[in-house]
Design a protein around this motif. Structure first.
Motif, PDB file in Angstrom:
ATOM      1  N   GLY A 157       0.810  -1.211   0.000  1.00  0.00           N
ATOM      2  CA  GLY A 157       0.000   0.000   0.000  1.00  0.00           C
ATOM      3  C   GLY A 157       0.843   1.261   0.000  1.00  0.00           C
ATOM      4  O   GLY A 157       0.320   2.371  -0.184  1.00  0.00           O
ATOM      5  N   THR A 160       0.754   4.307  -3.570  1.00  0.00           N
ATOM      6  CA  THR A 160      -0.595   4.853  -3.439  1.00  0.00           C
ATOM      7  C   THR A 160      -1.301   4.945  -4.794  1.00  0.00           C
ATOM      8  O   THR A 160      -0.653   4.890  -5.848  1.00  0.00           O
ATOM      9  CB  THR A 160      -0.545   6.255  -2.808  1.00  0.00           C
ATOM     10  OG1 THR A 160       0.139   7.130  -3.712  1.00  0.00           O
ATOM     11  CG2 THR A 160       0.183   6.230  -1.469  1.00  0.00           C
ATOM     12  N   ASP A 161      -2.629   5.121  -4.758  1.00  0.00           N
ATOM     13  CA  ASP A 161      -3.392   5.292  -5.994  1.00  0.00           C
ATOM     14  C   ASP A 161      -2.943   6.551  -6.742  1.00  0.00           C
ATOM     15  O   ASP A 161      -2.927   6.584  -7.976  1.00  0.00           O
ATOM     16  CB  ASP A 161      -4.895   5.374  -5.701  1.00  0.00           C
ATOM     17  CG  ASP A 161      -5.479   4.013  -5.339  1.00  0.00           C
ATOM     18  OD1 ASP A 161      -4.770   3.001  -5.537  1.00  0.00           O
ATOM     19  OD2 ASP A 161      -6.626   3.961  -4.861  1.00  0.00           O
ATOM     20  N   ILE A 190      -3.473  -7.933  -4.776  1.00  0.00           N
ATOM     21  CA  ILE A 190      -4.107  -6.638  -4.469  1.00  0.00           C
ATOM     22  C   ILE A 190      -3.484  -5.538  -5.313  1.00  0.00           C
ATOM     23  O   ILE A 190      -4.188  -4.705  -5.899  1.00  0.00           O
ATOM     24  CB  ILE A 190      -3.964  -6.328  -2.965  1.00  0.00           C
ATOM     25  CG1 ILE A 190      -4.747  -7.353  -2.135  1.00  0.00           C
ATOM     26  CG2 ILE A 190      -4.442  -4.908  -2.662  1.00  0.00           C
ATOM     27  CD1 ILE A 190      -4.468  -7.278  -0.637  1.00  0.00           C
ATOM     28  N   LYS A 193      -4.557  -5.759  -8.989  1.00  0.00           N
ATOM     29  CA  LYS A 193      -5.936  -5.287  -9.185  1.00  0.00           C
ATOM     30  C   LYS A 193      -5.984  -3.762  -9.178  1.00  0.00           C
ATOM     31  O   LYS A 193      -6.670  -3.137 -10.008  1.00  0.00           O
ATOM     32  CB  LYS A 193      -6.838  -5.849  -8.092  1.00  0.00           C
ATOM     33  CG  LYS A 193      -8.316  -5.503  -8.274  1.00  0.00           C
ATOM     34  CD  LYS A 193      -9.172  -6.152  -7.190  1.00  0.00           C
ATOM     35  CE  LYS A 193     -10.655  -5.785  -7.383  1.00  0.00           C
ATOM     36  NZ  LYS A 193     -11.503  -6.383  -6.317  1.00  0.00           N
ATOM     37  N   ARG A 194      -5.241  -3.148  -8.248  1.00  0.00           N
ATOM     38  CA  ARG A 194      -5.212  -1.684  -8.181  1.00  0.00           C
ATOM     39  C   ARG A 194      -4.577  -1.090  -9.436  1.00  0.00           C
ATOM     40  O   ARG A 194      -5.032  -0.061  -9.951  1.00  0.00           O
ATOM     41  CB  ARG A 194      -4.447  -1.247  -6.933  1.00  0.00           C
ATOM     42  CG  ARG A 194      -5.190  -1.539  -5.625  1.00  0.00           C
ATOM     43  CD  ARG A 194      -4.331  -1.192  -4.429  1.00  0.00           C
ATOM     44  NE  ARG A 194      -3.875   0.193  -4.489  1.00  0.00           N
ATOM     45  CZ  ARG A 194      -2.636   0.585  -4.207  1.00  0.00           C
ATOM     46  NH1 ARG A 194      -1.724  -0.297  -3.824  1.00  0.00           N
ATOM     47  NH2 ARG A 194      -2.304   1.854  -4.280  1.00  0.00           N
ATOM     48  N   CYS A 195      -3.523  -1.739  -9.937  1.00  0.00           N
ATOM     49  CA  CYS A 195      -2.880  -1.273 -11.166  1.00  0.00           C
ATOM     50  C   CYS A 195      -3.856  -1.349 -12.348  1.00  0.00           C
ATOM     51  O   CYS A 195      -3.921  -0.422 -13.166  1.00  0.00           O
ATOM     52  CB  CYS A 195      -1.634  -2.112 -11.468  1.00  0.00           C
ATOM     53  SG  CYS A 195      -0.212  -1.725 -10.430  1.00  0.00           S
ATOM     54  N   GLU A 197      -7.114  -1.180 -12.210  1.00  0.00           N
ATOM     55  CA  GLU A 197      -8.128  -0.134 -12.035  1.00  0.00           C
ATOM     56  C   GLU A 197      -7.584   1.241 -12.430  1.00  0.00           C
ATOM     57  O   GLU A 197      -8.322   2.091 -12.951  1.00  0.00           O
ATOM     58  CB  GLU A 197      -8.611  -0.116 -10.582  1.00  0.00           C
ATOM     59  CG  GLU A 197      -9.430  -1.343 -10.209  1.00  0.00           C
ATOM     60  CD  GLU A 197      -9.678  -1.444  -8.705  1.00  0.00           C
ATOM     61  OE1 GLU A 197      -9.063  -0.646  -7.947  1.00  0.00           O
ATOM     62  OE2 GLU A 197     -10.470  -2.327  -8.287  1.00  0.00           O
ATOM     63  N   CYS A 198      -6.288   1.456 -12.188  1.00  0.00           N
ATOM     64  CA  CYS A 198      -5.665   2.749 -12.520  1.00  0.00           C
ATOM     65  C   CYS A 198      -5.084   2.759 -13.938  1.00  0.00           C
ATOM     66  O   CYS A 198      -4.501   3.766 -14.364  1.00  0.00           O
ATOM     67  CB  CYS A 198      -4.551   3.075 -11.519  1.00  0.00           C
ATOM     68  SG  CYS A 198      -5.138   3.355  -9.835  1.00  0.00           S
TER      69      CYS A 198
END
Length: 494
Positions: A157, A160-161, A190, A193-195, A197-198
Motif C-alpha cells: 500500500g 498509493t493510488d 491486491i 488489481k489496483r494497477c 483499475e488505474c
C-alpha cells in the motif's frame, strides 16, 4: 572527410545519436568467470552469480539435444517458436498465446519498455533492485520514480493510488535481486488489481520464483488482467547462463503486440531446443526443481547462520538462492573485500552499483555445502590479508608523516590507554603470533583461527612507536627489515 572534420565530428558525436542514449552506462553484473580466467588462468569459485547450486540437469541429455539441433544449424529458427512457447505455456500454467520468447530476461526487459513507454512517462521503481530496469527505462525516455523496496515489501500500500495514476508502469522483482526478499502472492494480487483499475502496467520479474515458491507465481492472472506482465528466465533455475533463454507471460493481446515488436529470430535454434527440452522434461517430472529448492533452503539457512557469526557481518533474511550482507561494521568496504576475496580465488558481488547500498553491502550465492564452507573459511583469510594490508598502509602513512602523534579526534580514542601513541593504528608486525605480547590465537565462532592483538599495547607506547618509526625511516620502509626491527626494538621488551 578530411582529418580535421573527422576529429570535430567525433568530438561532438553525442549531437548525432539518440538523446536518451548519450548518458547510458552499462549495468554491472556478477558472473565474471571468463574475465578472471583470462586474467589469471585459474578458474575462480563464483559466488557472484545467482544460479541453481545443483547445476545444469542431466548434461549428457543436454548434449544430445544440442548435437541434434546442430544438424540443422543451416536452417533459420521458427520465428513463431511454437515448440518453445508451447513448452513454456505448459510449464507456467498458461496458453501458448500468452508467451513471448526472449534471448534471456534482459532482452525481454528492453522489449517491455519499448512496447509500453513513451518519452516522459513515469515508472515506479523500488530500490535497490536489478539495474537493467533503470537502463531500459531511461533508454525509452521515461523517468524512474524511486521508492524504497523495503517499504513495498512490508506494505504494498506504500504505492498509493495517486502514484499509480501518474505512472505508466510499476516494476517489482520478486524475489528481489539483490535483497532476496519476497512479496506474498496475496499482496501482489491486491497490487495487480489496483494497477488494473488505474490502468497502470505492473511488471513482475519472476526470474527466481522457481527457486523460491513457484505456487506464488502470478501467471494464472494474466488473462484477466491486460496490465500484468511477467518475466521468466531459465538461466537461473537450470544454471545455463551460457545459453540465453527466457520468456514473458502476458495477456494474449499484449503478448501479440510484443511478439510483433521483438527482433525476428531473437532466440537461436540451440537455445530454443534446450529451453523446450528443459521445460517439457521438468513439467513432466518436477523432482529436480523440488530437490533444488530443498537444498537451497537447507544451505541458505546454514550460510546465513555462519555468515552472522563473522564479526561485522549482518546477513539479510532471504527467500531464495542468494544472500545480501550488510558489512558496514566489518572494517572493509564492499570494494576492498571483493578484491581480497578475488585474490583468494572466490568471486562475490560488490553491491555498490545498486542504488541505496553504497559500499556497505555484498551479495553471495548459495552453493553446495562444501563450497559454502569454503566461502566462510575464505572470508576469514581475507580478514588476515586485510590486516597485513593495513599494516603496510600504516607504515607508509607513518613514513610520510615522519613523526609520531596521538589522534585524540579519533572516535575510538583511546582504544588502549589515555595518552597512547596513534602513529601505528594497525601494527606493522601483524600477525606476529608471539603470545608474550599478550596477543593470542583465537578460535572464531565460525571454527577458524585468527590472531588477535586486542590486549597488546606495545606499539601504542610513545617510546616504542618512536623507536620503530626511526628504524623504519633508516631502512626507508623496507618490509624485509621488519624482522630486524622487531628483534632490535620489540624483542627486548618481552
Amino acid at each position: 572527410m578530411n582529418s580535421d572534420l573527422l576529429f570535430i565530428t567525433v568530438m561532438y558525436i553525442d549531437k548525432f545519436i539518440r538523446k536518451t542514449a548519450v548518458d547510458i552506462e552499462p549495468c554491472v553484473h556478477g558472473g565474471r568467470i571468463v574475465r578472471e580466467l583470462r586474467k589469471s588462468g585459474v578458474k575462480p569459485l563464483d559466488f557472484s552469480a545467482n544460479c541453481n547450486p545443483f547445476g545444469p540437469p542431466d548434461k549428457e541429455k543436454l548434449k544430445l539435444v544440442i548435437n541434434k539441433t546442430l544438424k540443422n544449424i543451416d536452417w533459420y529458427p521458427d520465428n513463431e517458436y511454437i515448440d518453445l512457447r508451447t513448452a513454456a505455456a505448459r510449464f507456467s500454467g498458461v496458453e501458448l498465446e500468452n508467451i513471448i520468447p526472449s534471448n534471456g530476461s534482459s532482452e525481454l526487459i528492453r522489449l517491455i519498455m519499448q512496447t509500453i513507454l513513451d518519452n516522459g512517462d513515469m515508472v515506479i521503481l523500488p530500490q535497490p533492485t536489478f539495474g537493467e530496469y533503470e537502463l531500459s527505462i531511461r533508454l525509452s525516455g521515461a523517468v524512474p520514480e524511486y521508492i524504497k523496496y523495503e517499504a513495498v515489501y512490508r506494505d504494498s500500500g506504500t504505492i498509493t493510488d495517486d502514484m499509480l495514476n501518474r505512472s505508466k508502469l510499476v516494476i517489482i522483482c520478486n524475489p528481489n535481486n539483490p535483497t532476496g526478499t519476497f512479496i506474498s502472492k496475496t499482496d501482489l494480487e491486491i497490487l495487480a488489481k489496483r494497477c488494473q483499475e488505474c490502468e497502470t502496467f505492473l511488471v513482475i520479474d519472476e526470474a527466481f520464483i522457481e527457486l523460491c515458491d513457484p505456487s506464488s507465481s502470478m501467471s494464472t492472472y494474466v488473462n484477466n488482467n491486460p496490465f500484468l506482465i511477467l518475466i521468466r528466465s531459465l538461466t537461473k533455475i537450470f544454471t545455463i547462463p551460457g545459453i540465453r533463454i527466457g520468456y514473458g507471460i502476458a495477456h494474449r493481446e499484449i503478448a501479440s503486440k510484443m511478439n510483433n515488436l521483438r527482433i525476428p529470430w531473437n532466440v537461436g535454434s540451440v537455445p530454443a531446443a534446450v529451453g523446450t527440452w528443459l521445460m517439457d522434461t521438468h513439467y513432466k517430472n518436477p523432482a529436480f526443481l523440488e530437490q533444488s529448492r530443498e537444498l537451497i533452503n537447507i544451505e541458505r539457512d546454514w550460510l546465513i547462520k555462519n555468515l552472522g557469526l563473522i564479526r561485522g557481518f549482518d546477513p539479510v533474511p532471504s527467500s531464495t538462492n542468494f544472500i545480501l550482507i550488510n558489512i558496514h561494521d566489518f572494517g572493509m568496504d564492499s570494494v576492498m573485500i571483493t578484491r581480497c576475496m578475488q585474490q583468494l580465488g572466490i568471486l562475490i558481488r560488490d553491491c555498490s552499483s545498486f542504488r541505496r547500498l553504497d559500499q556497505d553491502y555484498i551479495r553471495v550465492a548459495v552453493r553446495s555445502h562444501k563450497e559454502n564452507q569454503q566461502l566462510i573459511d575464505t572470508f576469514s583469510k581475507s580478514m588476515e590479508l586485510w590486516g597485513k594490508y593495513l599494516a603496510k598502509k600504516s607504515i607508509h602513512e607513518a613514513l610520510q608523516r615522519g613523526k609520531t602523534f596521538s589522534n585524540t579526534d579519533c572516535e575510538y580514542y583511546p582504544c588502549h590507554f589515555e595518552g597512547q601513541d596513534c602513529t601505528f593504528c594497525f601494527c606493522p608486525f601483524y600477525p606476529c603470533e608471539d603470545e608474550r605480547t599478550k596477543g593470542e590465537m583465537i578460535t572464531r565462532s565460525t571454527g577458524d583461527q585468527i590472531w588477535s592483538c586486542m590486549d597488546c599495547d606495545l606499539l601504542h607506547r610513545p617510546d616504542v612507536a618512536k623507536a620503530v618509526l626511526e628504524e623504519l625511516i633508516n631502512c626507508e620502509g623496507n618490509i624485509r627489515d621488519l624482522k630486524k626491527i622487531w628483534k632490535k626494538v620489540v624483542e627486548p621488551l618481552l
